[in-house]
Design an enzyme around this catalytic site. Structure first.
Site, PDB file in Angstrom:
ATOM      1  N   LYS A  34       0.833  -1.200   0.000  1.00  0.00           N
ATOM      2  CA  LYS A  34       0.000   0.000   0.000  1.00  0.00           C
ATOM      3  C   LYS A  34       0.868   1.252   0.000  1.00  0.00           C
ATOM      4  O   LYS A  34       1.893   1.313   0.695  1.00  0.00           O
ATOM      5  CB  LYS A  34      -0.915  -0.024   1.226  1.00  0.00           C
ATOM      6  CG  LYS A  34      -1.903   1.139   1.307  1.00  0.00           C
ATOM      7  CD  LYS A  34      -2.802   0.965   2.531  1.00  0.00           C
ATOM      8  CE  LYS A  34      -3.781   2.120   2.696  1.00  0.00           C
ATOM      9  NZ  LYS A  34      -4.679   1.943   3.849  1.00  0.00           N
TER      10      LYS A  34
ATOM     11  N   SER B 187      -9.334   2.888   2.951  1.00  0.00           N
ATOM     12  CA  SER B 187      -8.353   3.495   2.091  1.00  0.00           C
ATOM     13  C   SER B 187      -7.459   2.495   1.360  1.00  0.00           C
ATOM     14  O   SER B 187      -6.615   2.902   0.552  1.00  0.00           O
ATOM     15  CB  SER B 187      -7.465   4.441   2.924  1.00  0.00           C
ATOM     16  OG  SER B 187      -6.721   3.711   3.894  1.00  0.00           O
TER      17      SER B 187
ATOM     18  N   SER C  97     -10.071   0.606   6.988  1.00  0.00           N
ATOM     19  CA  SER C  97      -9.455   0.726   5.668  1.00  0.00           C
ATOM     20  C   SER C  97      -9.042  -0.584   5.017  1.00  0.00           C
ATOM     21  O   SER C  97      -8.732  -0.610   3.825  1.00  0.00           O
ATOM     22  CB  SER C  97      -8.233   1.647   5.741  1.00  0.00           C
ATOM     23  OG  SER C  97      -8.625   2.964   5.989  1.00  0.00           O
TER      24      SER C  97
END
Length: 470
Positions: A80, A155, A179
């Protein structure tokens, strides 16, 4: 053998070990798939073919040398883009850092490398990981592969989209308020938020205690195996949890005894409503748990409206901790700027009091969870949202409120520091994935994964990417 991208992470690792496919072949296959599919999907912010092939060649040398091999040798696993990888672009989802290159690896990146994985790139994330959608100004929106008009959630939206679309068998992700689980629900994959202290934030930290790294995968076993890799503590961790005696992957082979499982589907967020199709999936999951011999108990929502109001100033301060040159503040998204402006009104004593109030809400949830082996709720209150439906640049306060109404079930588990996992156990009439969330007491990822594996065996979900992809 199935197409390489249709294999699970553990199947890919086994195929490499049996020399049915080489790490370079496996990596090249995924890079070609990313090049073809990702422009429509928005899963990656940065693709790293040179680094990926370098990692793959290193894996081939280890394979030829023999001896003890790393557990995930040659398997592509992206990172990520809130997490630094030395020498690779590190945007944090913001145009302010579109050209930044990280100088050092995060601890989890070192663990992934030591496990033999191949880094194909950095997955899409919104600015500083703040929203529950993945729509920013660095790259295109991340979309669920089950309907490209709808968002992948946030996210870790890029990570979930990549896994669901077969651009990676599993992915590193992070979760500060949902997230990992939000995009897992939107994309029909498994997303596990570990307990506070399970995955090291080194070399940085999270003073709020909300955020933790974790896995996104297509199967429970893959998520467990990736958590085994990610959960090695680093010296100086503020909330370290020791490695369990039994690996998380071995827990997946454990047959759960008769469990006592609490459930609630009433949000504590004022005005939040749960979609009827989500409620129907929740009832079907409850019935499935009972058919497996477990006791399912209806309990009241443990949090009252207002109990977690302190989450907002803490989240605002988190938004403001990233230093941004004053001359570039105008490049921030309106939501980011709005949160950072709120943080300016939060003094040191205010922040300490907010943390204390938030921790009190976490204790309230933890006390409610403690008498039970697990808790069932929906992951999200709604089906995956159309791209742009939650985002409101003209009114950031309305944007934030819409996110809370969309995700009322996830953040309390971050506040309490308890583990929870989203499983793709439901599907709408239109074919959209609906995640169901199971939570457990602190440190109980093993029993939670055993229960998740039992549900997966009883009601398997699709593992291959949707055939509608371009």
């Amino acid at each position: 053998m199935s197409a390489p991208h249709e294999l699970t992470m553990l199947e890919q690792a086994a195929a490499v070990r049996r020399r049915e496919i080489s790490p370079v072949e496996l990596t090249t296959h995924h890079l070609e798939r990313i090049e073809r599919i990702d422009p429509a999907l928005g899963a990656y912010l940065t693709v790293t073919p040179e680094r990926a092939l370098q990692d793959a060649r290193r894996a081939e040398r280890l394979l030829l040398a023999g001896g003890d091999l790393p557990p995930l040798l040659g398997v592509p696993v992206p990172v990520k883009d809130l997490t630094p990888v030395a020498g690779i672009r590190f945007t944090s989802g913001s145009p302010v850092f579109a050209d930044r290159v990280a100088e050092q690896d995060a601890h989890v990146v070192t663990l992934l490398r030591d496990a033999g994985t191949v880094m194909t790139g950095k997955t899409n994330t919104p600015e500083f990981g703040l929203p529950a959608y993945t729509e920013g100004r660095v790259g295109p929106p991340a979309r669920t592969p089950y309907d490209l008009t709808r968002g992948a959630g946030g996210s870790s939206g890029g990570a979930a989209a990549a896994v669901a679309a077969g651009l990676a068998a599993a992915a590193h992700a992070g979760d500060g308020g949902g997230s990992i689980r939000i995009p897992a629900s939107c994309c029909g994959v498994v997303g596990l938020k570990p307990s506070r202290g399970r995955v090291s934030p080194a070399p940085g930290g999270d003073i709020s205690g909300l955020a933790v790294g974790g896995p996104i995968a297509r199967t429970v076993r893959d998520a467990a195996a990736l958590l085994d890799v990610l959960s090695a503590p680093a010296p100086g961790d503020p909330f370290p949890l020791p490695r369990p005696e039994r690996t998380f992957l071995r827990w997946c082979d454990h047959e759960p005894r008769r469990l006592r499982i609490a459930r609630w589907a009433r949000p504590d967020v004022a005005g939040a409503t749960v979609d009827p199709e989500v409620l129907a999936a929740y009832e079907r999951t409850s019935a499935l748990l009972e058919s497996l011999g477990h006791e399912v108990v209806d309990v009241p929502q443990p949090l009252a409206p207002g109990d977690r109001d302190a989450f907002t100033p803490v989240w605002a301060v988190m938004a403001a901790l990233t230093p941004v040159p004053p001359r570039r503040e105008h490049e921030l998204l309106p939501l980011t700027a709005w949160l950072r402006a709120q943080a300016l009104d939060v003094g040191g004593l205010d922040y300490a009091r907010a943390l204390g109030t938030m921790q009190a809400a976490g204790r309230k949830l933890a006390r409610a969870v403690q008498p039970y082996d697990a808790v069932l709720t929906p992951t999200l209150a709604q089906l995956p949202a159309p791209v742009g439906a939650l985002r409101d640049d003209a009114d950031p306060a309305a944007d934030f409120a819409a996110q809370l109404a969309f995700t009322p079930f996830t953040a309390p588990w971050n506040i309490a520091g308890l583990p929870s996992v989203s499983l793709p156990l439901g599907w709408s009439a239109g074919g959209l994935p609906i995640g169901m969330m199971l939570g457990a007491p602190h440190g109980a990822e093993g029993p939670l994964l055993a229960l998740a594996g039992q549900l997966e065996a009883a009601a398997p979900w699709p593992v291959s990417p949707p055939p509608t992809l371009p």
